[in-house]
Design a protein around this motif. Structure first.
Motif, PDB file in Angstrom:
ATOM      1  N   VAL A  61      -1.734 -34.881  -0.843  1.00 14.07           N
ATOM      2  CA  VAL A  61      -3.171 -34.589  -0.946  1.00 14.07           C
ATOM      3  C   VAL A  61      -3.546 -33.445  -0.004  1.00 14.07           C
ATOM      4  N   ILE A  62      -3.022 -33.465   1.192  1.00  9.78           N
ATOM      5  CA  ILE A  62      -3.324 -32.417   2.168  1.00  9.78           C
ATOM      6  C   ILE A  62      -2.789 -31.071   1.683  1.00  9.78           C
ATOM      7  N   VAL A  63      -1.577 -31.057   1.160  1.00 14.51           N
ATOM      8  CA  VAL A  63      -0.987 -29.820   0.649  1.00 14.51           C
ATOM      9  C   VAL A  63      -1.823 -29.271  -0.504  1.00 14.51           C
ATOM     10  N   GLU A  64      -2.295 -30.123  -1.384  1.00 11.71           N
ATOM     11  CA  GLU A  64      -3.153 -29.692  -2.492  1.00 11.71           C
ATOM     12  C   GLU A  64      -4.459 -29.096  -1.977  1.00 11.71           C
ATOM     13  N   ARG A  65      -5.045 -29.688  -0.985  1.00 16.59           N
ATOM     14  CA  ARG A  65      -6.304 -29.171  -0.430  1.00 16.59           C
ATOM     15  C   ARG A  65      -6.089 -27.838   0.263  1.00 16.59           C
ATOM     16  N   ILE A  66      -4.963 -27.679   0.913  1.00 13.78           N
ATOM     17  CA  ILE A  66      -4.642 -26.382   1.530  1.00 13.78           C
ATOM     18  C   ILE A  66      -4.538 -25.318   0.437  1.00 13.78           C
ATOM     19  N   ALA A  67      -3.892 -25.654  -0.663  1.00 13.16           N
ATOM     20  CA  ALA A  67      -3.714 -24.699  -1.763  1.00 13.16           C
ATOM     21  C   ALA A  67      -5.052 -24.266  -2.367  1.00 13.16           C
ATOM     22  N   ARG A  68      -6.060 -25.134  -2.343  1.00 13.19           N
ATOM     23  CA  ARG A  68      -7.365 -24.831  -2.934  1.00 13.19           C
ATOM     24  C   ARG A  68      -8.405 -24.399  -1.914  1.00 13.19           C
ATOM     25  N   SER A  69      -8.019 -24.229  -0.670  1.00 12.84           N
ATOM     26  CA  SER A  69      -9.008 -23.950   0.375  1.00 12.84           C
ATOM     27  C   SER A  69      -9.644 -22.571   0.209  1.00 12.84           C
ATOM     28  N   PRO A  70     -10.915 -22.441   0.569  1.00 17.63           N
ATOM     29  CA  PRO A  70     -11.591 -21.147   0.484  1.00 17.63           C
ATOM     30  C   PRO A  70     -10.961 -20.101   1.409  1.00 17.63           C
TER      31      PRO A  70
ATOM     32  N   GLU B 164       5.541  -3.560   5.402  1.00 20.03           N
ATOM     33  CA  GLU B 164       4.947  -2.282   4.977  1.00 20.03           C
ATOM     34  C   GLU B 164       3.837  -2.484   3.943  1.00 20.03           C
ATOM     35  N   SER B 165       4.074  -3.301   2.934  1.00 14.02           N
ATOM     36  CA  SER B 165       3.078  -3.464   1.867  1.00 14.02           C
ATOM     37  C   SER B 165       2.513  -4.877   1.762  1.00 14.02           C
ATOM     38  N   THR B 166       2.949  -5.772   2.625  1.00 17.73           N
ATOM     39  CA  THR B 166       2.523  -7.168   2.531  1.00 17.73           C
ATOM     40  C   THR B 166       2.312  -7.755   3.919  1.00 17.73           C
ATOM     41  N   THR B 167       1.295  -8.568   4.031  1.00 15.46           N
ATOM     42  CA  THR B 167       1.138  -9.405   5.211  1.00 15.46           C
ATOM     43  C   THR B 167       1.349 -10.827   4.738  1.00 15.46           C
TER      44      THR B 167
ATOM     45  N   ARG C 198      -7.724 -19.817   2.167  1.00 18.27           N
ATOM     46  CA  ARG C 198      -6.535 -19.310   1.469  1.00 18.27           C
ATOM     47  C   ARG C 198      -6.935 -18.380   0.332  1.00 18.27           C
ATOM     48  N   SER C 199      -7.955 -18.747  -0.411  1.00 21.49           N
ATOM     49  CA  SER C 199      -8.426 -17.910  -1.512  1.00 21.49           C
ATOM     50  C   SER C 199      -8.867 -16.542  -0.999  1.00 21.49           C
ATOM     51  N   THR C 200      -9.616 -16.520   0.082  1.00 19.38           N
ATOM     52  CA  THR C 200     -10.091 -15.257   0.656  1.00 19.38           C
ATOM     53  C   THR C 200      -8.936 -14.408   1.154  1.00 19.38           C
ATOM     54  N   LEU C 201      -8.015 -15.007   1.876  1.00 15.54           N
ATOM     55  CA  LEU C 201      -6.909 -14.241   2.448  1.00 15.54           C
ATOM     56  C   LEU C 201      -5.868 -13.845   1.412  1.00 15.54           C
ATOM     57  N   SER C 202      -5.924 -14.416   0.227  1.00 12.20           N
ATOM     58  CA  SER C 202      -4.979 -14.076  -0.832  1.00 12.20           C
ATOM     59  C   SER C 202      -5.403 -12.847  -1.623  1.00 12.20           C
ATOM     60  N   LYS C 203      -6.640 -12.411  -1.440  1.00 15.07           N
ATOM     61  CA  LYS C 203      -7.154 -11.241  -2.149  1.00 15.07           C
ATOM     62  C   LYS C 203      -6.925  -9.990  -1.320  1.00 15.07           C
ATOM     63  N   PRO C 204      -6.894  -8.832  -1.976  1.00 16.27           N
ATOM     64  CA  PRO C 204      -6.814  -7.582  -1.206  1.00 16.27           C
ATOM     65  C   PRO C 204      -8.031  -7.445  -0.298  1.00 16.27           C
TER      66      PRO C 204
END
Length: 53
Positions: free
Chosen positions: A30-39, A9-12, A41-47
């Motif tokens: 290293v791969i997990v860290e790069r995933i965490a900093r990926s553009p 309802e309020s989250t995807t 992920r950053s874009t999809l984490s914002k409203p």
């Protein structure tokens, strides 16, 4: 990588599973860290806002 999309309802929620060949397992941190900093992920984490042009 395998990604599962969960729409609530309020989250995807994006649940991801990192699948690596055995010879690449040593590089997992290293791969997990790069995933965490990926553009992406950053874009999809914002409203998200949808507006007509």
């Amino acid at each position: 990588m395998r990604v599962h999309l969960e729409r609530e309802e309020s989250t995807t929620r994006f649940r991801y599973e990192l699948l690596l060949a055995p010879e690449l397992e040593a590089h997992r941190p290293v791969i997990v860290e790069r995933i965490a900093r990926s553009p992406v992920r950053s874009t999809l984490s914002k409203p998200l806002v949808f507006e007509p042009a």
